[in-house]
Design a protein around this motif. Sequence first.
Motif, short mmCIF file in Angstrom:
data_model
loop_
_atom_site.label_atom_id
_atom_site.label_comp_id
_atom_site.label_asym_id
_atom_site.label_seq_id
_atom_site.Cartn_x
_atom_site.Cartn_y
_atom_site.Cartn_z
N TYR A 112 26.57 37.36 3.86
CA TYR A 112 25.29 36.61 4.30
C TYR A 112 24.32 36.53 3.31
O TYR A 112 23.77 35.31 3.00
CB TYR A 112 24.82 37.70 5.24
CG TYR A 112 23.16 37.18 5.61
CD1 TYR A 112 22.68 36.23 6.41
CD2 TYR A 112 22.21 37.93 5.03
CE1 TYR A 112 21.39 35.79 6.57
CE2 TYR A 112 20.90 37.88 5.16
CZ TYR A 112 20.57 36.41 5.95
OH TYR A 112 18.99 36.51 6.04
N VAL A 113 24.22 37.18 2.38
CA VAL A 113 23.17 37.17 1.11
C VAL A 113 23.65 36.31 0.43
O VAL A 113 23.14 35.17 -0.30
CB VAL A 113 22.99 38.52 0.54
CG1 VAL A 113 22.35 38.35 -0.61
CG2 VAL A 113 22.32 39.64 1.48
N VAL A 160 26.46 34.55 12.46
CA VAL A 160 25.57 33.56 13.18
C VAL A 160 24.74 32.98 12.13
O VAL A 160 24.54 31.61 12.15
CB VAL A 160 24.81 34.10 14.38
CG1 VAL A 160 23.97 33.20 14.88
CG2 VAL A 160 25.84 34.30 15.57
N CYS A 161 24.02 33.79 11.43
CA CYS A 161 23.17 33.32 10.23
C CYS A 161 23.96 32.62 9.29
O CYS A 161 23.54 31.28 8.91
CB CYS A 161 22.62 34.39 9.61
SG CYS A 161 21.24 35.36 10.72
N LEU A 216 25.46 24.81 8.48
CA LEU A 216 25.40 23.51 9.20
C LEU A 216 24.40 22.72 8.34
O LEU A 216 24.25 21.37 8.29
CB LEU A 216 24.88 23.79 10.64
CG LEU A 216 25.72 24.42 11.69
CD1 LEU A 216 24.81 24.57 12.88
CD2 LEU A 216 26.93 23.40 11.85
N HIS A 217 23.52 23.27 7.41
CA HIS A 217 22.50 22.57 6.65
C HIS A 217 23.22 22.15 5.37
O HIS A 217 22.65 21.35 4.52
CB HIS A 217 21.38 23.31 6.46
CG HIS A 217 20.54 23.84 7.59
ND1 HIS A 217 20.82 24.63 8.20
CD2 HIS A 217 19.56 22.86 8.23
CE1 HIS A 217 20.10 24.75 9.26
NE2 HIS A 217 19.01 23.57 9.25
N PHE A 257 29.49 45.85 15.52
CA PHE A 257 30.23 44.31 15.75
C PHE A 257 29.04 43.57 16.05
O PHE A 257 29.00 42.30 15.53
CB PHE A 257 31.19 44.49 17.09
CG PHE A 257 31.53 43.23 17.63
CD1 PHE A 257 32.53 42.51 17.16
CD2 PHE A 257 30.88 42.58 18.53
CE1 PHE A 257 33.06 41.27 17.36
CE2 PHE A 257 31.51 41.36 19.09
CZ PHE A 257 32.52 40.59 18.54
N LEU A 258 28.07 43.90 16.65
CA LEU A 258 26.80 43.04 16.99
C LEU A 258 26.28 42.82 15.58
O LEU A 258 25.73 41.63 15.36
CB LEU A 258 25.87 43.68 17.87
CG LEU A 258 26.02 43.86 19.16
CD1 LEU A 258 25.16 44.50 20.09
CD2 LEU A 258 26.54 42.34 19.91
N LEU A 259 25.98 43.78 14.58
CA LEU A 259 25.52 43.28 13.26
C LEU A 259 26.35 42.52 12.45
O LEU A 259 25.67 41.49 11.88
CB LEU A 259 25.47 44.67 12.30
CG LEU A 259 24.23 45.58 12.98
CD1 LEU A 259 24.27 46.82 12.23
CD2 LEU A 259 22.94 45.08 12.85
N ILE A 260 27.55 42.49 12.75
CA ILE A 260 28.61 41.48 11.97
C ILE A 260 28.20 40.08 12.62
O ILE A 260 28.24 38.89 12.02
CB ILE A 260 30.27 42.09 12.18
CG1 ILE A 260 30.00 43.32 11.34
CG2 ILE A 260 30.87 41.07 11.64
CD1 ILE A 260 31.57 43.83 11.35
#
Length: 315
Positions: free
Chosen positions: A125-126, A221-222, A228-229, A213-216
């Motif tokens: 992510y980072v 998602v981020c 997408l940009h 799992f939710l954190l992953i």
Amino acid sequence: MERDNKSTGATMEFLLLGFSELLCLRVLLFLIFLIIHLVTLAGNVMIFMAVVMEPSRPPMLFFLCQLSVIELCYTLVIVPKALFSLIVVDSSTISFIGCAAQMHLFVALGGAECFLLVAMSYDRYVAICQPLHYTAVMSEEFCLRLAVACCLGGFAVALGLTVAVFRLPFCQSRHINHFFCDVPAVLHLACTQSYTPELPLLAACVLLLLLPFLLILTSYVCIAAALLHVTSSVGRCKAFSTCISHLAITSLHYGCATFMYIRPKTSYSPDRDKMVSLVYTNITPLLYPLIYSLRNKEIRGVLRKINLSFYREML
């Protein structure tokens, strides 16, 4: 069923049935498992040595090194005992303390891997969403803290679960229809018909499976929103390709763990569980080094350097 109170926890023993129904295939199974185990050990040791010998060690390689160590310990906790019981007929007994220790280490290492996969997803992510701050955020000190937190978190949750399981009253039949002291197999011996013994397992699943799992999922998602940009399709593919190895390992790990532990006691099936356990204790650790050595260009580069150095020394 009645509880057997004749023996205390110190002298109580369990009998691991393992693959007793396949006595005629003992030697074949031993050879197959031994080869898989040795290849798994070699693959993880190779990645560990490759990362240790690399002077410039980016965060993903650091986490990959820790993952290899976890997988090495993970297989050593389970496989040698299973192999020994295949080749020596009277070696399938395990003491109360030995069974508890095996369960604790198995759950702790699996939990540490769950938390480590979260740390690796945060690294991606980072790297993708905040590339300019990547070096400052993912510093060596911060990565070390994450690694320690992953291990401590896994061992703490595993300790609570193991204590809760082995405080239960066990019935006279202490035959564990498995090749190691897995949580569902041991819970199946508990002398209770209520769902109360499953509550610690449910809590552990929330902490070790659902929450990570939710954190992953949040991280990806981020990442997807950031990609997408990106106007260049080549740039999007290049960025996403750095996540493929992590996604593959996460899918394998969480797929097997979810199937095994997030389900009611009534759906317990010893034969099916043993087959699934074979996958995540033997096949999955074997696939991890293959996935990262094939997909991770940094690992491929380090292995190439080692091969060149070894070739020069031979000459």
